[in-house]
Design a protein around this motif. Structure first.
Motif, mmCIF file in Angstrom:
data_model
loop_
_atom_site.group_PDB
_atom_site.id
_atom_site.type_symbol
_atom_site.label_atom_id
_atom_site.label_comp_id
_atom_site.label_asym_id
_atom_site.label_seq_id
_atom_site.Cartn_x
_atom_site.Cartn_y
_atom_site.Cartn_z
ATOM 1 N N LEU A 168 0.840 -1.192 0.000
ATOM 2 C CA LEU A 168 0.000 0.000 0.000
ATOM 3 C C LEU A 168 0.878 1.245 0.000
ATOM 4 O O LEU A 168 1.827 1.339 0.789
ATOM 5 C CB LEU A 168 -0.925 -0.010 1.217
ATOM 6 N N PHE A 169 0.561 2.180 -0.863
ATOM 7 C CA PHE A 169 1.320 3.417 -1.050
ATOM 8 C C PHE A 169 2.769 3.128 -1.464
ATOM 9 O O PHE A 169 3.620 4.000 -1.381
ATOM 10 C CB PHE A 169 1.290 4.299 0.196
ATOM 11 N N GLY A 170 3.057 1.888 -1.875
ATOM 12 C CA GLY A 170 4.407 1.503 -2.223
ATOM 13 C C GLY A 170 5.307 1.359 -1.007
ATOM 14 O O GLY A 170 6.494 1.126 -1.142
ATOM 15 N N LEU A 171 4.724 1.469 0.200
ATOM 16 C CA LEU A 171 5.511 1.467 1.431
ATOM 17 C C LEU A 171 5.167 0.326 2.372
ATOM 18 O O LEU A 171 6.041 -0.357 2.877
ATOM 19 C CB LEU A 171 5.297 2.783 2.199
ATOM 20 N N PHE A 172 3.879 0.174 2.662
ATOM 21 C CA PHE A 172 3.440 -0.758 3.696
ATOM 22 C C PHE A 172 3.201 -2.131 3.099
ATOM 23 O O PHE A 172 2.294 -2.314 2.295
ATOM 24 C CB PHE A 172 2.161 -0.257 4.372
ATOM 25 N N LYS A 173 4.007 -3.087 3.514
ATOM 26 C CA LYS A 173 3.871 -4.451 3.014
ATOM 27 C C LYS A 173 2.718 -5.118 3.758
ATOM 28 O O LYS A 173 2.696 -5.185 4.968
ATOM 29 C CB LYS A 173 5.148 -5.235 3.227
ATOM 30 N N ASP A 174 1.757 -5.587 2.995
ATOM 31 C CA ASP A 174 0.665 -6.367 3.549
ATOM 32 C C ASP A 174 1.131 -7.822 3.551
ATOM 33 O O ASP A 174 2.161 -8.149 2.979
ATOM 34 C CB ASP A 174 -0.577 -6.205 2.653
ATOM 35 N N ASP A 175 0.391 -8.698 4.176
ATOM 36 C CA ASP A 175 0.735 -10.120 4.087
ATOM 37 C C ASP A 175 0.698 -10.538 2.620
ATOM 38 O O ASP A 175 0.029 -9.922 1.803
ATOM 39 C CB ASP A 175 -0.258 -10.964 4.884
ATOM 40 N N ASN A 176 1.406 -11.594 2.313
ATOM 41 C CA ASN A 176 1.403 -12.081 0.940
ATOM 42 C C ASN A 176 -0.007 -12.425 0.501
ATOM 43 O O ASN A 176 -0.803 -12.963 1.266
ATOM 44 C CB ASN A 176 2.301 -13.313 0.794
ATOM 45 N N TYR A 177 -0.304 -12.080 -0.733
ATOM 46 C CA TYR A 177 -1.604 -12.371 -1.307
ATOM 47 C C TYR A 177 -1.373 -12.711 -2.763
ATOM 48 O O TYR A 177 -0.867 -11.902 -3.522
ATOM 49 C CB TYR A 177 -2.550 -11.154 -1.196
ATOM 50 N N TYR A 178 -1.673 -13.921 -3.139
ATOM 51 C CA TYR A 178 -1.329 -14.361 -4.487
ATOM 52 C C TYR A 178 -2.510 -14.959 -5.229
ATOM 53 O O TYR A 178 -2.327 -15.654 -6.212
ATOM 54 C CB TYR A 178 -0.170 -15.361 -4.438
ATOM 55 N N ARG A 179 -3.725 -14.687 -4.782
ATOM 56 C CA ARG A 179 -4.878 -15.265 -5.461
ATOM 57 C C ARG A 179 -5.517 -14.307 -6.458
ATOM 58 O O ARG A 179 -6.461 -14.668 -7.128
ATOM 59 C CB ARG A 179 -5.908 -15.703 -4.421
ATOM 60 N N ALA A 180 -5.016 -13.093 -6.548
ATOM 61 C CA ALA A 180 -5.566 -12.120 -7.492
ATOM 62 C C ALA A 180 -4.626 -11.968 -8.683
ATOM 63 O O ALA A 180 -3.426 -12.217 -8.586
ATOM 64 C CB ALA A 180 -5.763 -10.769 -6.819
ATOM 65 N N PHE A 181 -5.190 -11.547 -9.789
ATOM 66 C CA PHE A 181 -4.422 -11.264 -10.989
ATOM 67 C C PHE A 181 -4.238 -9.758 -11.103
ATOM 68 O O PHE A 181 -5.129 -8.990 -10.745
ATOM 69 C CB PHE A 181 -5.161 -11.757 -12.236
ATOM 70 N N ARG A 182 -3.110 -9.346 -11.631
ATOM 71 C CA ARG A 182 -2.924 -7.919 -11.925
ATOM 72 C C ARG A 182 -3.748 -7.599 -13.156
ATOM 73 O O ARG A 182 -3.707 -8.313 -14.155
ATOM 74 C CB ARG A 182 -1.461 -7.596 -12.192
ATOM 75 N N LEU A 183 -4.487 -6.548 -13.082
ATOM 76 C CA LEU A 183 -5.318 -6.123 -14.207
ATOM 77 C C LEU A 183 -4.609 -4.993 -14.939
ATOM 78 O O LEU A 183 -4.299 -3.965 -14.346
ATOM 79 C CB LEU A 183 -6.686 -5.653 -13.699
ATOM 80 N N LEU A 184 -4.333 -5.227 -16.193
ATOM 81 C CA LEU A 184 -3.640 -4.266 -17.051
ATOM 82 C C LEU A 184 -2.321 -3.792 -16.446
ATOM 83 O O LEU A 184 -2.114 -2.602 -16.245
ATOM 84 C CB LEU A 184 -4.536 -3.054 -17.337
ATOM 85 N N PRO A 185 -1.427 -4.728 -16.151
ATOM 86 C CA PRO A 185 -0.128 -4.271 -15.664
ATOM 87 C C PRO A 185 0.572 -3.449 -16.733
ATOM 88 O O PRO A 185 0.259 -3.559 -17.912
ATOM 89 C CB PRO A 185 0.629 -5.557 -15.361
ATOM 90 N N GLU A 186 1.509 -2.626 -16.312
ATOM 91 C CA GLU A 186 2.256 -1.811 -17.270
ATOM 92 C C GLU A 186 2.840 -2.714 -18.352
ATOM 93 O O GLU A 186 3.346 -3.785 -18.069
ATOM 94 C CB GLU A 186 3.359 -1.048 -16.557
ATOM 95 N N GLY A 187 2.719 -2.288 -19.577
ATOM 96 C CA GLY A 187 3.255 -3.052 -20.698
ATOM 97 C C GLY A 187 2.309 -4.111 -21.231
ATOM 98 O O GLY A 187 2.636 -4.790 -22.184
ATOM 99 N N SER A 188 1.120 -4.253 -20.615
ATOM 100 C CA SER A 188 0.201 -5.302 -21.063
ATOM 101 C C SER A 188 -0.832 -4.741 -22.036
ATOM 102 O O SER A 188 -0.946 -3.546 -22.210
ATOM 103 C CB SER A 188 -0.535 -5.908 -19.872
ATOM 104 N N GLN A 189 -1.587 -5.639 -22.596
ATOM 105 C CA GLN A 189 -2.656 -5.236 -23.510
ATOM 106 C C GLN A 189 -4.028 -5.689 -23.015
ATOM 107 O O GLN A 189 -5.010 -5.521 -23.709
ATOM 108 C CB GLN A 189 -2.407 -5.824 -24.905
ATOM 109 N N GLY A 190 -4.116 -6.275 -21.840
ATOM 110 C CA GLY A 190 -5.429 -6.741 -21.367
ATOM 111 C C GLY A 190 -5.344 -7.438 -20.030
ATOM 112 O O GLY A 190 -4.426 -7.214 -19.263
ATOM 113 N N VAL A 191 -6.306 -8.291 -19.782
ATOM 114 C CA VAL A 191 -6.392 -9.042 -18.538
ATOM 115 C C VAL A 191 -5.190 -9.970 -18.467
ATOM 116 O O VAL A 191 -4.762 -10.529 -19.462
ATOM 117 C CB VAL A 191 -7.713 -9.843 -18.499
ATOM 118 N N ASN A 192 -4.665 -10.152 -17.265
ATOM 119 C CA ASN A 192 -3.436 -10.932 -17.119
ATOM 120 C C ASN A 192 -3.629 -12.158 -16.225
ATOM 121 O O ASN A 192 -2.951 -12.289 -15.229
ATOM 122 C CB ASN A 192 -2.328 -10.028 -16.570
ATOM 123 N N PRO A 193 -4.555 -13.073 -16.522
ATOM 124 C CA PRO A 193 -4.666 -14.263 -15.684
ATOM 125 C C PRO A 193 -3.796 -15.359 -16.106
ATOM 126 O O PRO A 193 -3.152 -15.839 -16.663
ATOM 127 C CB PRO A 193 -6.104 -14.686 -15.803
#
Length: 193
Positions: A168-193
């Motif tokens: 969060l805010f690039g500063l606060f590390k939350d617990d690991n969470y790996y069940r979500a997909f990044r949506l439109l990451p930089e350099g992408s053209q769409g959904v990234n599942p």
């Protein structure tokens, strides 16, 4: 792709049938993170109504859930909002967080989100940063799995998500969470599942 480009592509990406099915090929849950630089939050909030308009024009029922307003609503309906504000002023944010922990458990907040999402085909979670530190992103997402497992959820996240870790805010590390997909990451053209 710039944030402006990602925001322009967001409406069409949210209409992607793969995203709207709510589950991936491996039966993964349909949760997505749209991360962005925290200083750009006002730009994202301004763009959101247009994104919603595009998706609704595509025939999809969207529910935008403001997590900060959800927290305030939970406090208000229990008669604690004014007391909470007074406590924070008198004793500080740490005392407030400790006092509100039972009232704002991730399960209770997830229940409130699920109530708001009834009938929606797509849920957009906003104001994650405004709800911090009372809510932790990974806790809300974990608790939403059992409540919204058939509805795709997109969390607008002012920070970074690398597919495993939320910052969060690039500063606060939350617990690991790996069940979500990044949506439109930089350099992408769409959904990234």
């Amino acid at each position: 792709m710039s944030l402006e480009g990602r925001l322009s592509a967001l409406g069409p990406a949210l209409l992607d049938p793969k995203l709207l099915r709510g589950r991936g090929l491996g039966n993964e849950i349909g949760f997505y993170i749209f991360d962005y630089p925290p200083e750009r939050d006002p730009d994202v909030q301004r763009a959101l109504p247009k994104v919603v308009q595009v998706v609704e024009a595509g025939g999809i029922q969207v529910q935008v859930v403001d997590l900060y307003r959800t927290v305030l609503g939970l406090l208000e309906e229990r008669g604690y909002l004014d007391k909470a504000l007074a406590l924070e002023e008198a004793r500080g944010p740490a005392a407030l967080q400790g006092a509100l922990k039972p009232l704002l458990s991730p399960g209770k907040v997830a229940d409130a989100v699920a109530r708001q999402a009834q009938g929606a085909e797509l849920v957009l979670l906003t104001q994650v940063g405004a709800a911090y530190p009372l809510l932790r992103s990974h806790s809300i997402l974990n608790n939403l799995h059992e409540r919204l497992d058939q509805v795709p959820v997109v969390m607008f996240f002012p920070g970074t998500y690398d597919g495993q870790q939320l910052r969060l805010f690039g500063l606060f590390k939350d617990d690991n969470y790996y069940r979500a997909f990044r949506l439109l990451p930089e350099g992408s053209q769409g959904v990234n599942p």
